[in-house]
Design a protein around this motif. Sequence first.
Motif, PDB file in Angstrom:
ATOM      1  N   ASN A  80      -5.529   1.098   1.582  1.00 40.31           N
ATOM      2  CA  ASN A  80      -4.241   1.088   2.280  1.00 40.31           C
ATOM      3  C   ASN A  80      -4.102   2.357   3.107  1.00 40.31           C
ATOM      4  O   ASN A  80      -4.897   3.288   2.997  1.00 40.31           O
ATOM      5  CB  ASN A  80      -3.113   0.981   1.248  1.00 40.31           C
ATOM      6  N   ARG A  81      -3.080   2.381   3.977  1.00 40.18           N
ATOM      7  CA  ARG A  81      -2.955   3.468   4.953  1.00 40.18           C
ATOM      8  C   ARG A  81      -2.849   4.829   4.299  1.00 40.18           C
ATOM      9  O   ARG A  81      -3.436   5.803   4.767  1.00 40.18           O
ATOM     10  CB  ARG A  81      -1.703   3.249   5.796  1.00 40.18           C
ATOM     11  N   PHE A  82      -2.118   4.873   3.205  1.00 39.76           N
ATOM     12  CA  PHE A  82      -1.866   6.145   2.524  1.00 39.76           C
ATOM     13  C   PHE A  82      -3.177   6.763   2.056  1.00 39.76           C
ATOM     14  O   PHE A  82      -3.502   7.914   2.344  1.00 39.76           O
ATOM     15  CB  PHE A  82      -0.920   5.877   1.347  1.00 39.76           C
ATOM     16  N   TYR A  95       3.566   1.215  -6.955  1.00 38.37           N
ATOM     17  CA  TYR A  95       2.438   1.455  -6.046  1.00 38.37           C
ATOM     18  C   TYR A  95       2.060   0.179  -5.312  1.00 38.37           C
ATOM     19  O   TYR A  95       1.873   0.168  -4.090  1.00 38.37           O
ATOM     20  CB  TYR A  95       1.261   1.981  -6.863  1.00 38.37           C
ATOM     21  N   VAL A 127       3.082   0.983  -1.595  1.00 35.86           N
ATOM     22  CA  VAL A 127       2.033   1.810  -0.992  1.00 35.86           C
ATOM     23  C   VAL A 127       0.785   0.991  -0.712  1.00 35.86           C
ATOM     24  O   VAL A 127       0.202   1.079   0.369  1.00 35.86           O
ATOM     25  CB  VAL A 127       1.695   2.993  -1.926  1.00 35.86           C
ATOM     26  N   ASN A 128       0.386   0.166  -1.693  1.00 41.55           N
ATOM     27  CA  ASN A 128      -0.879  -0.535  -1.595  1.00 41.55           C
ATOM     28  C   ASN A 128      -0.724  -1.819  -0.809  1.00 41.55           C
ATOM     29  O   ASN A 128      -1.148  -2.884  -1.243  1.00 41.55           O
ATOM     30  CB  ASN A 128      -1.384  -0.822  -3.020  1.00 41.55           C
ATOM     31  N   VAL A 129      -0.099  -1.753   0.368  1.00 43.80           N
ATOM     32  CA  VAL A 129       0.133  -2.937   1.198  1.00 43.80           C
ATOM     33  C   VAL A 129      -0.537  -2.726   2.545  1.00 43.80           C
ATOM     34  O   VAL A 129      -0.913  -1.618   2.911  1.00 43.80           O
ATOM     35  CB  VAL A 129       1.626  -3.208   1.405  1.00 43.80           C
TER      36      VAL A 129
END
Lengths: 226, 83
Positions: free
Chosen positions: A40-42, B41, B45-47
């Motif tokens: 993912n982006r983060f 998460y 976030v994990n998308v």
Amino acid sequence: MNENLFTSFITPVILGLPLVTLIVLFPSLLFPTSNRLVNNRFVTLQQWMLQLVSKQMMSIHNSKGQTWTLMLMSLILFIGSTNLLGLLPHSFTPTTQLSMNLGMAIPLWAGAVITGFRNKTKASLAHFLPQGTPTPLIPMLVIIETISLFIQPMALAVRLTANITAGHLLIHLIGGATLALMSISTTTALITFTILILLTILEFAVAMIQAYVFTLLVSLYLHDNT
Amino acid sequence: AASEKKLLEVKLGELPSWILMRDFTPSGIAGAFQRGYYRYYNKYVNVKKGSIAGLSMVLAAYVFLNYCRSYKELKHERLRKYH
């Protein structure tokens, strides 16, 4: 005013339990790990940044020095994230405590120096005398070089503590001054507010720079000794 | 029975017995934190197109918790005639 200024540097204790442990461990939550190739982006952003920093910092070392990559990268991540989190309102910054910075600086410096003594004894002893010194000056210079060697961990720790603490104190003081001036003269308050904005930008930079400097110096001490 | 039901399906009268049914062993508590962490998460976030909101909600909660922690000292700085 006297008590207020330094209360933000007291280690947080709740009902006698060390809350400071949780605060020190909190930045680890912000760095998720992932075993995938495409994340993912983060996580992608963090991995890209980490790759950039590690390439820039570890390229000067030989293969023996590059075994320290994990240590130095986690060091710069920890100090950088802790300093940046300390800029949030009301938060506690662990790196303002000298005890913690000494605990980081002394083992790392000692590790680098002792590695140098064990593996390249002649070369590390030779560091005590710069090339081409006149013979009468030698005893004094050896003493001076010894002192400068032993001051390295102290300087590492105190530099970090002093920079971050001073920055936080300045923000507190100028913020308080802006608030007090608002009722007296709005123009002066606006000027002080601009100073506060500039100071906050500086503190963001200082937070990251201090992390970089700490890690860079440890890496330099390592380079000397591998 | 009140056990094994999700929280929103438990009737008010059964609430104390439901709370006592929960697993309070250390591994149970660790499991609860782990489930909570992954729930947040995986939702924010994990998308595929994660935004700044995932990180800023965590930071906002951090600021709020620190405010609660230092409220005792902060309440002396309110603008009141008598403290």
